[in-house]
Design an enzyme around this catalytic site. Sequence first.
Site, mmCIF file in Angstrom:
data_model
loop_
_atom_site.group_PDB
_atom_site.id
_atom_site.type_symbol
_atom_site.label_atom_id
_atom_site.label_comp_id
_atom_site.label_asym_id
_atom_site.label_seq_id
_atom_site.Cartn_x
_atom_site.Cartn_y
_atom_site.Cartn_z
ATOM 1 N N ASP A 188 0.869 -1.183 0.000
ATOM 2 C CA ASP A 188 0.000 0.000 0.000
ATOM 3 C C ASP A 188 0.904 1.230 0.000
ATOM 4 O O ASP A 188 2.138 1.100 -0.028
ATOM 5 C CB ASP A 188 -0.951 -0.016 1.214
ATOM 6 C CG ASP A 188 -2.302 0.605 0.873
ATOM 7 O OD1 ASP A 188 -2.301 1.769 0.437
ATOM 8 O OD2 ASP A 188 -3.342 -0.076 1.017
ATOM 9 N N HIS A 265 -3.051 2.984 -4.632
ATOM 10 C CA HIS A 265 -2.373 2.652 -3.363
ATOM 11 C C HIS A 265 -0.940 2.183 -3.636
ATOM 12 O O HIS A 265 -0.499 1.136 -3.166
ATOM 13 C CB HIS A 265 -3.165 1.580 -2.602
ATOM 14 C CG HIS A 265 -4.422 2.123 -1.992
ATOM 15 N ND1 HIS A 265 -4.426 2.896 -0.853
ATOM 16 C CD2 HIS A 265 -5.722 2.026 -2.378
ATOM 17 C CE1 HIS A 265 -5.670 3.242 -0.545
ATOM 18 N NE2 HIS A 265 -6.484 2.735 -1.468
ATOM 19 N N GLU A 329 -10.024 2.586 -4.935
ATOM 20 C CA GLU A 329 -9.643 3.978 -4.673
ATOM 21 C C GLU A 329 -8.470 4.445 -5.544
ATOM 22 O O GLU A 329 -7.428 4.827 -5.017
ATOM 23 C CB GLU A 329 -9.284 4.142 -3.192
ATOM 24 C CG GLU A 329 -10.433 3.765 -2.273
ATOM 25 C CD GLU A 329 -10.091 3.890 -0.804
ATOM 26 O OE1 GLU A 329 -10.990 4.235 -0.022
ATOM 27 O OE2 GLU A 329 -8.935 3.619 -0.406
HETATM 28 C C1 TNX Z 1 -10.891 1.826 2.334
HETATM 29 S S1 TNX Z 1 -11.591 -1.039 1.685
HETATM 30 C C2 TNX Z 1 -9.786 1.170 1.831
HETATM 31 C C3 TNX Z 1 -8.570 1.060 2.637
HETATM 32 C C4 TNX Z 1 -8.714 1.759 3.964
HETATM 33 C C5 TNX Z 1 -10.086 1.480 4.521
HETATM 34 C C6 TNX Z 1 -10.332 2.004 5.893
HETATM 35 C C7 TNX Z 1 -10.626 -0.672 0.577
HETATM 36 C C8 TNX Z 1 -10.640 -1.557 -0.546
HETATM 37 N N1 TNX Z 1 -9.836 0.437 0.671
HETATM 38 O O1 TNX Z 1 -7.448 1.538 1.921
HETATM 39 O O2 TNX Z 1 -7.719 1.299 4.811
HETATM 40 O O3 TNX Z 1 -11.038 2.048 3.642
HETATM 41 O O4 TNX Z 1 -11.543 1.504 6.409
#
Ligand code: TNX
Length: 531
Positions: A188, A265, A329
């Site tokens: 990440d 990420h 994301e």
């Molecule tokens: C979303 S869940 C993210 C993570 C964060 C998390 C915190 C997901 C696929 N991505 O990068 O750590 O929320 O709840």
Amino acid sequence: MRKTLLTLLISAALASGCTQGVETPALLPLPSQVSPHASTYTLRDGYGIDCQDAELNFIADYTSRMIHDLTGVSSSPDGKAGVRLTLTTDSLPTEGYRLRIGRKGIDIEAASPAGIFYGVQTLRQLLPQQEASSCTLHGIDIQDSPRFGWRGLHLDVSRHFFTVDEIKRFIDVMAMYKFNRFHWHLTDDQGWRIEIVKYPELTRIGSVRARTLIGKDPGGEYDETCRYDETPHGGFYTQDEIRDVVEYAARRFITVIPEIEFPGHAVAALASYPWLSCTGEQYEVRQTWDIDDRVFCIGRDSTFRFIEGVLEEVVALFPSAYIHIGGDECPTDRWERCPRCRERMRAEGLSRPRQLQGYATTRIERFLRSHGRRLIGWDEILDSGVSQTAVVMSWRGTEGGIRAARRGNEVVMAPTTHCYFDYYQTADTAGEPLAWGGCLPLDKVYALNPCEGLDSVQRASVLGVQANLWTEYIPDFAQAQYMLLPRLGALAEVGWAPDRKDYAEFLPRLRRLTRLYDACGYVYAPHPLAD
Ligand code: TNX
């Protein structure tokens, strides 16, 4: 009215552990069929474990250690069989088992070693806790098999690193509740945690961040009011350590699914090799949380050579049929400004930058398939076009999973609403360790119905359920356990037991079994268990 009274009476009887005069033991997840009876069996020092199949020898050793640790009773290699483990050709489901305790001893039968192991986990819950040379067990017949084949638990080791010993204890917790998929989030923005021989800078540079934000992330606005701990945080697993963990998990019938985040990420990777980003700038491994727009450049062919080089080593280390490539994301801002990404869009006939993610995911999926593996990704992979053979992990609610199941993709349900164990376990957060936010109490986890909104054909696409443990605010293993337990018990039942949802009956069972948490020295949140 009469029905309510009856339900109350049954609940009360189960809570006290007593039906029809015969003790009903607390078992979790609840087996499909449980029939206690009046006989007893006494296991004494020097008992033997009989298993005809050499394949089961390591389970016999595990069982002997487990019985000794809980009860003090020791087995002996040439003792008369008190426990018999038998593989049968009966029509038991793959992971199913039969457990019988009667006058002649303890019998566990299953069609696979995994089933035998689950029978042993059930036996563990039936053993008294003591320090003695014999222990008496009540007679019982159990027949059991899981509702879902994917009973997963995720751990983020990027935001905070956990040692190999801690990972093994985490796997032990999973085994207690018959989980079978460990989703290991290895990369990440804040740290790259897996040794890749071909790309040594990933761990030399990418595994350490210089410092870490203290307190809650303000969400993108990092000004002079932000405080940092001024301490480097790092760590990674060598390939030997990875192999060791994979083997340890396999012996508990847990498949390790590695996650290598792509294309978002990615800051730790870009900090290690600046030529992976759109601008080629030198970045630092990220010190704050939240979403980052510095992602892999999709215009460069070298990005694909890199990720394929990484995945080649990953598939060699992990026998899992599924490889998780993240996909969540991923902002497109950088791609929009990048001449190479724009050229890629033109060459591929793509009209929206978001479609670059679909292009990249499809390309990686082809690569994984050529290695005999399946791609799995977070539900964002649906937004930019993905093949029907990709598996979708639904986290932004169950909607993504429902959409995926309707179009024929396989799905794992892990919605924030019921499965995010980085959320607070109570609405009253005073006195709780800092958490991501949200509120996910025990009863809410228990209430998850992973197949809601799907018809019977679509239901078959739901592989199962998973809880996720993101560790931005979880700096050590004690706190990780505190966030997991007892909520993992509720998800275990969602994933294993048939679709029955009686929280009032579940809670006392869970409470009675916290004695196992104590016996194993696990840290757990006590308040969800209180009246
Ligand atoms: C979303 S869940 C993210 C993570 C964060 C998390 C915190 C997901 C696929 N991505 O990068 O750590 O929320 O709840």
